[in-house]
Motif scaffolding. Structure first.
Motif, mmCIF file in Angstrom:
data_model
loop_
_atom_site.group_PDB
_atom_site.id
_atom_site.type_symbol
_atom_site.label_atom_id
_atom_site.label_comp_id
_atom_site.label_asym_id
_atom_site.label_seq_id
_atom_site.Cartn_x
_atom_site.Cartn_y
_atom_site.Cartn_z
ATOM 1 N N GLN A 202 0.833 -1.208 0.000
ATOM 2 C CA GLN A 202 0.000 0.000 0.000
ATOM 3 C C GLN A 202 0.867 1.258 0.000
ATOM 4 O O GLN A 202 0.601 2.228 -0.703
ATOM 5 C CB GLN A 202 -0.930 -0.008 1.214
ATOM 6 N N ARG A 203 1.888 1.272 0.817
ATOM 7 C CA ARG A 203 2.752 2.449 0.918
ATOM 8 C C ARG A 203 3.501 2.698 -0.393
ATOM 9 O O ARG A 203 3.632 3.844 -0.843
ATOM 10 C CB ARG A 203 3.749 2.282 2.057
ATOM 11 N N GLU B 253 2.652 1.726 -3.395
ATOM 12 C CA GLU B 253 1.697 2.092 -4.453
ATOM 13 C C GLU B 253 1.429 3.592 -4.396
ATOM 14 O O GLU B 253 1.217 4.247 -5.433
ATOM 15 C CB GLU B 253 0.394 1.311 -4.300
ATOM 16 N N GLN B 254 1.432 4.188 -3.153
ATOM 17 C CA GLN B 254 1.174 5.618 -3.009
ATOM 18 C C GLN B 254 2.332 6.462 -3.538
ATOM 19 O O GLN B 254 2.160 7.610 -3.916
ATOM 20 C CB GLN B 254 0.937 5.952 -1.522
ATOM 21 N N GLN B 255 3.541 5.796 -3.593
ATOM 22 C CA GLN B 255 4.729 6.519 -4.027
ATOM 23 C C GLN B 255 5.083 6.300 -5.494
ATOM 24 O O GLN B 255 6.030 6.910 -5.998
ATOM 25 C CB GLN B 255 5.930 6.118 -3.154
ATOM 26 N N GLY C 37 3.531 7.256 -8.050
ATOM 27 C CA GLY C 37 3.347 8.482 -8.809
ATOM 28 C C GLY C 37 4.548 9.404 -8.701
ATOM 29 O O GLY C 37 4.811 10.192 -9.598
ATOM 30 N N ASN C 38 5.286 9.278 -7.568
ATOM 31 C CA ASN C 38 6.466 10.129 -7.361
ATOM 32 C C ASN C 38 7.710 9.545 -8.039
ATOM 33 O O ASN C 38 8.620 10.302 -8.380
ATOM 34 C CB ASN C 38 6.723 10.306 -5.871
#
Length: 559
Positions: free
Chosen positions: A254-255, A257-259, A261-262
């Motif tokens: 989860q963590r 996947e949030q990154q 985009g960065n």
């Protein structure tokens, strides 16, 4: 027929080259001149035993060459073709050659091909039939009497059928006897094998089952530990309340996947973690199924232990590995079936032996019937010849006694007996008991001439078979041989002018010496020299005009 004979350094012959013609040829000469040398030489070519004494004293080797003319499809020509010895350029000719050295070694050739002694002997009876002066001595022997009768009857095929039937019956009886001798041992073995097969069938271990049993026993023996460890693994991977592998991977996923985009470089890691999550979930599901399926039943473990133990014990009894028991069962089952089949065959062998015996007896009886028919014809012909040979009251009978219960032989079950009477009122008796030496010679001559006429051999040779015959009887002998010469080539060694006069051609044998060496020559005689030679035979060494006149008359009468 024999067309040419060439001899070098054989006994007293230094060099001999003589042509033969069809019809009857008489060979004459003084006593001791070596009249039989042509027969002896020919015998060498036909496979007679070679001896170093045959080589002339002043030579290293002796050589004999005999040339024959063959009829198309004759037995001799067929034999040569089968043996691949036929001269393809001249198939109607056959040349035999024999060489004997001073050391006693010999070599043989047929049409230029090296051959062994056995091959010469096989070909011999297809070319020449030699009747010796002592053949009458064989007449008293039952086996020779049977041979003469069968030669006259010319039922070779039936003789072969009898021999084949005898051999078949003999082999069946031999097999039956051997089977009976081995029956006790075979039945003992069959009893043991049957017990072993029943034991193996009752245990019924399948192919590959022992390996399965070992795995099952190992699994059941460790079922508690397997269940405990699989449950621990399940908790660690998925079902634990805190920090199980699945929840930790999911949190990390989860963590990241949030990154993504960065930093797009995290995409491969995200993919790997996603796949790992799926794998952990699948592994947890399989562990759950595995744990639920673990058998903790003590009875299953006991059953597996018992079957493994039984397999080991049974294998130890047969001295092999437990996994080889199914193959052993197949082998013993096949052996048992073979033993039982042998017993069945043995039980049926009596019927087969009886059938073979019946076939033999029937064939032997058929042979006997043909022998009896031939015996009647031969008896009548010999009786007629005896009367022509100065035995006016002579009667000859070939008795054939057939006994269906007599011991079997390859020649049938007949007893042959030559019986004769030469005087009025005298009953028939065995030939050996009745005939005198002179009578036996004449009877022998009659038999030889009559049986020879039935043979297919193209050349017949008679070596002084007219011993003990003289006068008018000798003239009759000459007529018989001349008549025989119409159907076959006849070569006759004789000392009787009455016989020689009936020949179509005549040869003279002479022995000469210079005091140091001796030599025998053979010469073909023209008409004038035949007169002189016949006159010598009639009157002795001194040839008178009267003897010549008698010789001319003898020739004229004979021809």
């Amino acid at each position: 027929m024999l067309v040419h004979l060439q001899v070098r350094n054989l006994a007293v012959v230094k060099q001999l080259s003589i042509d033969f013609q069809a019809g009857m040829t008489a060979i004459t000469g003084e006593t001791g001149a070596g009249k039989s040398i042509a027969l002896d030489a020919l015998g060498l070519c036909l496979g007679d035993r070679a001896d170093s004494d045959l080589v002339r004293s002043d030579a290293d080797k002796a050589e004999v060459i005999a040339s024959f003319q063959l009829s198309a499809n004759s037995p001799a020509q067929q034999w040569l073709e089968q043996q691949e010895l036929l001269d393809e350029d001249e198939p109607e000719h056959c040349v035999l050659r024999r060489l004997v050295t001073r050391e006693g070694r010999s070599k043989g050739w047929i049409n230029g091909y090296p051959v062994n002694l056995a091959q010469l002997k096989q070909l011999a009876p297809l070319l020449v039939n030699i009747h010796g002066q002592h053949e009458h001595q064989l007449l008293t022997r039952p086996e020779h009497q049977l041979l003469l009768l069968d030669s006259y009857a010319r039922h070779q095929t039936l003789l072969q059928d009898v021999a084949a039937a005898y051999q078949h019956w003999y082999q069946l009886r031999k097999q039956q006897k051997l089977g009976l001798q081995q029956q006790e041992e075979r039945q003992s073995r069959m009893q043991l094998v049957r017990y072993q097969v029943e034991e193996l069938e009752q245990f019924a271990l399948r192919e590959g089952e022992y390996e399965e049993l070992e795995q099952q026993h190992k699994r059941l023996s460790n079922s508690s530990a397997l269940q405990e460890d699989s449950q621990f693994a399940l908790n660690a991977l998925y079902e634990g309340e805190h920090n199980n592998a699945y929840s930790l991977v999911q949190a990390a996923l989860q963590r990241l996947e949030q990154q993504v985009g960065n930093d797009s470089a995290l995409e491969p890691l995200v993919k790997l973690l996603s796949e790992a999550s799926v794998q952990i979930e699948e592994a947890a599901r399989e562990l759950r199924h595995y744990s639920d399926a673990i058998d903790l039943d003590e009875s299953s473990l006991v059953a597996a232990e018992q079957r493994v133990t039984q397999a080991i014990q049974l294998a130890r009894k047969h001295q092999l590995e437990p996994q080889a028991l199914p193959q052993l069962q197949q082998q013993l089952t096949a052996e048992l079936e073979a033993l039982m089949a042998t017993e069945t065959e043995l039980a049926a062998s009596d019927e087969a032996v009886q059938a073979a015996a019946k076939t033999y007896r029937a064939t032997a009886k058929k042979l006997s019937q043909q022998r009896q028919q031939a015996a009647q014809e031969l008896s009548e012909q010999i009786s007629a010849s005896m009367r022509g040979l100065n035995m006016p009251h002579g009667r000859f009978v070939v008795a054939v006694e057939h006994d269906e219960k007599a011991p079997a032989t390859k020649l049938g079950t007949d007893q042959i007996s030559f019986q004769v009477t030469t005087n009025p009122g005298q009953p028939l008796q065995s030939l050996a008991k009745v005939a005198s030496g002179g009578e036996l010679s004449r009877i022998s001559l009659a038999i030889q001439v009559i049986t020879a006429a039935q043979m297919t051999t193209p050349t017949l040779m008679f070596d002084e078979v007219d011993v003990g015959v003289s006068g008018a009887t000798a003239a009759t002998v000459g007529k018989l041989l001349r008549q025989l010469g119409q159907a076959a080539q006849v070569i006759c060694v004789t000392h009787l002018p009455q016989v020689a006069a009936h020949a179509h051609q005549q040869m003279q044998v002479e022995k000469t010496t210079d005091g140091e060496t001796t030599e025998t020559r053979m010469t073909a005689l023209d008409h004038d020299n035949r007169v002189i030679e016949l006159a010598r035979l009639l009157g002795g060494d001194k040839v008178t005009d009267t003897a010549k006149a008698n010789a001319r008359e003898l020739l004229a009468t004979a021809s």
